[in-house]
Every structure is written in structure tokens, then in C-alpha cells.
Design a protein around this motif. Sequence first.
Motif, PDB file in Angstrom:
ATOM      1  N   LEU A  17       0.823  -1.212   0.000  1.00  0.00           N
ATOM      2  CA  LEU A  17       0.000   0.000   0.000  1.00  0.00           C
ATOM      3  C   LEU A  17       0.858   1.264   0.000  1.00  0.00           C
ATOM      4  CD1 LEU A  17      -2.816  -1.051   2.491  1.00  0.00           C
ATOM      5  CD2 LEU A  17      -3.026  -0.739   0.021  1.00  0.00           C
ATOM      6  N   ALA A  18       1.921   1.264   0.774  1.00  0.00           N
ATOM      7  CA  ALA A  18       2.817   2.420   0.808  1.00  0.00           C
ATOM      8  C   ALA A  18       3.470   2.628  -0.552  1.00  0.00           C
ATOM      9  CB  ALA A  18       3.882   2.232   1.896  1.00  0.00           C
ATOM     10  N   ASP A  19       3.892   1.547  -1.196  1.00  0.00           N
ATOM     11  CA  ASP A  19       4.489   1.652  -2.526  1.00  0.00           C
ATOM     12  C   ASP A  19       3.488   2.199  -3.538  1.00  0.00           C
ATOM     13  OD1 ASP A  19       6.866   0.643  -1.547  1.00  0.00           O
ATOM     14  OD2 ASP A  19       6.561  -1.381  -2.360  1.00  0.00           O
ATOM     15  N   ALA A  20       2.236   1.752  -3.450  1.00  0.00           N
ATOM     16  CA  ALA A  20       1.198   2.236  -4.363  1.00  0.00           C
ATOM     17  C   ALA A  20       0.931   3.717  -4.134  1.00  0.00           C
ATOM     18  CB  ALA A  20      -0.088   1.431  -4.183  1.00  0.00           C
ATOM     19  N   GLN A  21       0.958   4.148  -2.881  1.00  0.00           N
ATOM     20  CA  GLN A  21       0.733   5.565  -2.583  1.00  0.00           C
ATOM     21  C   GLN A  21       1.872   6.416  -3.132  1.00  0.00           C
ATOM     22  OE1 GLN A  21       0.299   6.585   1.546  1.00  0.00           O
ATOM     23  NE2 GLN A  21      -0.264   8.678   1.093  1.00  0.00           N
ATOM     24  N   LYS A  27       2.923  10.118  -9.923  1.00  0.00           N
ATOM     25  CA  LYS A  27       2.128  10.358 -11.130  1.00  0.00           C
ATOM     26  C   LYS A  27       1.407  11.696 -11.067  1.00  0.00           C
ATOM     27  CE  LYS A  27       1.383   5.546 -12.314  1.00  0.00           C
ATOM     28  NZ  LYS A  27       0.425   4.434 -12.370  1.00  0.00           N
ATOM     29  N   LEU A  28       0.916  12.064  -9.884  1.00  0.00           N
ATOM     30  CA  LEU A  28       0.207  13.332  -9.721  1.00  0.00           C
ATOM     31  C   LEU A  28       1.149  14.506  -9.511  1.00  0.00           C
ATOM     32  CD1 LEU A  28      -2.761  12.370  -7.369  1.00  0.00           C
ATOM     33  CD2 LEU A  28      -2.930  13.155  -9.726  1.00  0.00           C
ATOM     34  N   GLY A  29       2.411  14.222  -9.205  1.00  0.00           N
ATOM     35  CA  GLY A  29       3.352  15.286  -8.901  1.00  0.00           C
ATOM     36  C   GLY A  29       3.133  15.853  -7.506  1.00  0.00           C
ATOM     37  N   VAL A  30       2.637  15.022  -6.601  1.00  0.00           N
ATOM     38  CA  VAL A  30       2.349  15.432  -5.227  1.00  0.00           C
ATOM     39  C   VAL A  30       3.441  14.875  -4.326  1.00  0.00           C
ATOM     40  CG1 VAL A  30       0.718  15.166  -3.317  1.00  0.00           C
ATOM     41  CG2 VAL A  30      -0.134  15.461  -5.634  1.00  0.00           C
ATOM     42  N   VAL A  31       3.973  15.716  -3.442  1.00  0.00           N
ATOM     43  CA  VAL A  31       4.944  15.201  -2.480  1.00  0.00           C
ATOM     44  C   VAL A  31       4.199  14.312  -1.488  1.00  0.00           C
ATOM     45  CG1 VAL A  31       6.590  17.102  -2.734  1.00  0.00           C
ATOM     46  CG2 VAL A  31       4.803  17.264  -1.030  1.00  0.00           C
ATOM     47  N   PRO A  32       4.827  13.230  -1.043  1.00  0.00           N
ATOM     48  CA  PRO A  32       4.125  12.282  -0.163  1.00  0.00           C
ATOM     49  C   PRO A  32       3.505  12.916   1.082  1.00  0.00           C
ATOM     50  CG  PRO A  32       6.126  11.282  -0.978  1.00  0.00           C
ATOM     51  CD  PRO A  32       6.150  12.725  -1.421  1.00  0.00           C
TER      52      PRO A  32
END
Length: 94
Positions: A17-21, A27-32
Motif C-alpha cells: 500500500l505504501a508503494d502504491a501511494q 504520477k500526480l506530482g504530489v509530495v508524499p
Amino acid sequence: MTSARFINLVAALGTALADAQVSACEKLGVVPSDAAALITVGYHQGMSVGALAPIIGFTQSAAVRSVDRLVAQGLIERGRGEDKRQVRPDERRV
């Protein structure tokens, strides 16, 4: 199933799940660190930035900066009218 096997399976699921996030963030260009804000705003639409901060474990100023980044990316929008403290997903992007 043994306790050790169950713990290993849960840990593997958490890692997947963490890898998918992380992949979705890239892909969205969002920092975690902003992903938590984005997910929370999607679930609690119309909440204030002040209410968002403690839910995601950010200070008020960190939550404002996170929201500012997500607004700049067009992923969320601030409330209309006088109260621009409320945030929700940008309907043009959902």
C-alpha cells in the motif's frame, strides 16, 4: 495461520500500500507529505484548514503550505466567498 505468518502478511500488505501511494504521488506530482492532506480533504470535503492540520499531524502553518501547494496544482480548491478557509477537491480534476 500462525501469528508470525499473519504478521508477515500484514506487513507485506502495508508495504504494498505504501508503494502504491508513493507511485500515485509521483504520477500526480504530489509530495508524499501532501498525500495525507489530499486524501483527508477528499473524505471530509468543506473542512477548514485548521481542522485538517491535527488530523494529518501537521502544524497550522504546515497545513496551510500543503493546501497552498495542492491548490496551485489544481487538485483542491479553497471555499468561495468570504470564508476561503474551507477546502475541497477541485471538481474540474475529479
